[in-house]
Design an enzyme around this catalytic site. Structure first.
Site, PDB file in Angstrom:
ATOM      1  N   LYS A  26       0.714  -1.183  -0.064  1.00 67.37           N
ATOM      2  CA  LYS A  26      -0.062  -0.453  -0.445  1.00 67.37           C
ATOM      3  C   LYS A  26       0.731   1.255  -0.134  1.00 67.37           C
ATOM      4  O   LYS A  26       1.593   1.533   1.174  1.00 67.37           O
ATOM      5  CB  LYS A  26      -0.960   0.062   0.844  1.00 67.37           C
ATOM      6  CG  LYS A  26      -1.815   0.959   1.168  1.00 67.37           C
ATOM      7  CD  LYS A  26      -2.321   1.319   2.810  1.00 67.37           C
ATOM      8  CE  LYS A  26      -3.667  -0.157   2.708  1.00 67.37           C
ATOM      9  NZ  LYS A  26      -4.808  -0.083   3.810  1.00 67.37           N
ATOM     10  N   GLU A  44      -0.074  -8.734   4.446  1.00 63.84           N
ATOM     11  CA  GLU A  44      -0.126 -10.878   3.816  1.00 63.84           C
ATOM     12  C   GLU A  44      -1.232 -10.173   2.519  1.00 63.84           C
ATOM     13  O   GLU A  44      -2.436  -9.146   2.835  1.00 63.84           O
ATOM     14  CB  GLU A  44      -1.104 -11.139   5.199  1.00 63.84           C
ATOM     15  CG  GLU A  44      -2.183 -10.909   5.694  1.00 63.84           C
ATOM     16  CD  GLU A  44      -3.055 -11.619   6.489  1.00 63.84           C
ATOM     17  OE1 GLU A  44      -2.647 -13.160   6.318  1.00 63.84           O
ATOM     18  OE2 GLU A  44      -3.611 -11.456   7.447  1.00 63.84           O
ATOM     19  N   ASP A  51     -15.023   1.998  10.415  1.00 63.86           N
ATOM     20  CA  ASP A  51     -15.743   2.088   8.924  1.00 63.86           C
ATOM     21  C   ASP A  51     -15.864   0.646   8.795  1.00 63.86           C
ATOM     22  O   ASP A  51     -15.506  -0.215   7.638  1.00 63.86           O
ATOM     23  CB  ASP A  51     -14.181   2.424   7.867  1.00 63.86           C
ATOM     24  CG  ASP A  51     -14.454   3.103   7.083  1.00 63.86           C
ATOM     25  OD1 ASP A  51     -15.812   2.712   6.870  1.00 63.86           O
ATOM     26  OD2 ASP A  51     -14.310   3.543   6.079  1.00 63.86           O
ATOM     27  N   LYS A  71     -17.184  -1.928   7.076  1.00 63.32           N
ATOM     28  CA  LYS A  71     -18.361  -2.435   6.117  1.00 63.32           C
ATOM     29  C   LYS A  71     -17.476  -3.270   5.560  1.00 63.32           C
ATOM     30  O   LYS A  71     -16.530  -3.462   5.585  1.00 63.32           O
ATOM     31  CB  LYS A  71     -18.412  -0.692   4.903  1.00 63.32           C
ATOM     32  CG  LYS A  71     -16.896  -0.432   4.578  1.00 63.32           C
ATOM     33  CD  LYS A  71     -16.748   0.718   4.001  1.00 63.32           C
ATOM     34  CE  LYS A  71     -15.345   1.394   3.481  1.00 63.32           C
ATOM     35  NZ  LYS A  71     -15.617   2.474   2.432  1.00 63.32           N
ATOM     36  N   PRO A  72     -19.220  -4.129   4.428  1.00 63.25           N
ATOM     37  CA  PRO A  72     -18.818  -5.274   3.163  1.00 63.25           C
ATOM     38  C   PRO A  72     -17.219  -4.933   2.691  1.00 63.25           C
ATOM     39  O   PRO A  72     -16.384  -5.858   2.308  1.00 63.25           O
ATOM     40  CB  PRO A  72     -19.922  -5.343   2.775  1.00 63.25           C
ATOM     41  CG  PRO A  72     -20.934  -4.628   3.369  1.00 63.25           C
ATOM     42  CD  PRO A  72     -20.139  -3.170   4.607  1.00 63.25           C
ATOM     43  N   ASN A 113     -14.362  -3.637   3.636  1.00 63.78           N
ATOM     44  CA  ASN A 113     -13.183  -3.745   4.318  1.00 63.78           C
ATOM     45  C   ASN A 113     -13.446  -5.708   5.527  1.00 63.78           C
ATOM     46  O   ASN A 113     -12.842  -4.841   6.474  1.00 63.78           O
ATOM     47  CB  ASN A 113     -13.276  -2.282   5.456  1.00 63.78           C
ATOM     48  CG  ASN A 113     -12.912  -0.932   5.111  1.00 63.78           C
ATOM     49  OD1 ASN A 113     -11.917  -1.650   3.765  1.00 63.78           O
ATOM     50  ND2 ASN A 113     -13.295  -0.100   5.854  1.00 63.78           N
ATOM     51  N   ASP A 137      -8.037  -2.532   7.428  1.00 63.02           N
ATOM     52  CA  ASP A 137      -8.431  -0.721   6.462  1.00 63.02           C
ATOM     53  C   ASP A 137      -8.031  -0.404   8.338  1.00 63.02           C
ATOM     54  O   ASP A 137      -9.300   0.521   8.626  1.00 63.02           O
ATOM     55  CB  ASP A 137      -9.094  -0.357   5.512  1.00 63.02           C
ATOM     56  CG  ASP A 137      -8.929   1.416   4.968  1.00 63.02           C
ATOM     57  OD1 ASP A 137      -8.106   1.730   5.973  1.00 63.02           O
ATOM     58  OD2 ASP A 137     -10.065   1.875   4.454  1.00 63.02           O
TER      59      ASP A 137
END
Length: 322
Positions: free
Chosen positions: A55, A103, A149, A151-152, A154, A166
């Site tokens: 990232k 990973e 945060d 949510k699907p 993540n 995240d």
């Protein structure tokens, strides 16, 4: 597409192609995704002799100290944490250019799974998923962090194992500006701004179970925005399908304080799908407007555990308040 200005001409800055090095020792195999401030790459690690996810900041955002700190902070957290339902970080580098090595996860995000499945997820699997999310958030809370945060998109699932991704907007409980998180997944207190507690993540678990169970979010989704107050990633928002007539997308993401969560209660999950009564009640309790009216993470885990056929298991307890 990322762009910069050279005089009056826009110059495109595409992601790195396969075969190049995104960081020393990490060869790009493929570009995975681009957000408002990040690029994610599938890479080959020479040192580990395996695939990893790297990232990095987008090329046009590398000169922003706030975003550099944000990326490094998340990497340090994920390096220090060890939990079966949280993604692991192997390495975090701060300079000359910051990057985080994660990973490689097999499986798929819940958001992809929801749109791919011809039928909705079985009720017992929704409860099982909720237990995994409770486990991950309990671990974060015990270390003084709220995720904020959930949510699907993540959550990655593979062979009945869910992992939360995240931590880029994670923060300690306490005061927060309006809109930290993603527009249609915000708890009312996140949308409003003010003191945030573990109850905000209980809302996130509830919204995620609601969407997985029904295929819909409780409120009109339109576009999915990450806003984030003082930690905004600067995502280009584009158009805002689903925003009420007369409102611009700027107002829809909090420019004038408008969020559907602040005006209406979430429709009962039972109005969109016939679920076992106990599961429906658990999801609806997570989406109570008042933080104090929601269950704790431990209470929610205990309820979900009781709905599963294998019998009672030990469930996490809430960390004691300081």
């Amino acid at each position: 597409m990322t762009e910069t200005k050279t005089g009056t001409r826009a110059v495109q800055l595409p992601p790195l192609p396969p075969g190049t090095a995104v960081a020393p020792g990490y060869e790009v195999l493929a570009h995975l995704s681009r957000t408002g401030w990040l690029d994610l790459y599938d890479t080959w690690s020479e040192e580990r002799m395996c695939r990893c996810v790297v990232k990095v900041l987008r090329p046009d955002r590398r000169d922003e100290p706030r975003l550099r700190r944000r990326l490094v902070r998340e990497g340090r957290w994920l390096e220090a944490f060890a939990h079966p339902h949280l993604v692991r970080a192997y390495e975090t580098v701060e300079s000359p250019e910051p990057f985080v090595v994660l990973e490689t996860l097999t499986g798929e995000t819940l958001s992809h799974l929801v749109h791919r499945l011809r039928h909705r997820m079985a009720a017992r699997d929704v409860a099982f998923l909720g237990l995994h999310l409770c486990s991950a958030t309990h671990y974060l809370h015990s270390r003084g962090l709220l995720h904020l945060d959930i949510k699907p998109s993540n959550v990655v699932v593979d062979r009945r194992l869910a992992k939360v991704l995240d931590l880029s907007v994670a923060r300690a409980p306490g005061p927060a500006p309006p809109g930290v998180g993603t527009f249609c997944y915000l708890a009312p207190e996140q949308a409003r701004g003010g003191t945030l507690s573990c109850a905000a993540d209980v809302w996130g678990i509830g919204v995620t179970m609601y969407e997985v169970a029904t295929g819909e979010v409780p409120f009109d989704e339109g576009e999915t925005y990450e806003v984030g107050g003082d930690v905004s990633d600067g995502t280009s928002l584009g158009s805002a399908a689903g925003v009420p007539a007369g409102r611009s997308w700027q107002s829809a993401v909090g420019g004038d304080g408008w969020y559907p969560q602040l005006e209406d209660r979430a429709p009962p999950v039972g109005s969109r799908r016939n679920l076992p009564r106990g599961l429906a009640e658990a999801i609806d309790r997570c989406l109570e407007p008042g933080p104090g009216d929601r269950p704790t993470v431990g209470e929610l885990a205990q309820t979900l555990d009781g709905l599963l056929p294998y019998g009672r298991r030990d469930v996490p307890q809430e960390p004691e308040a300081d």
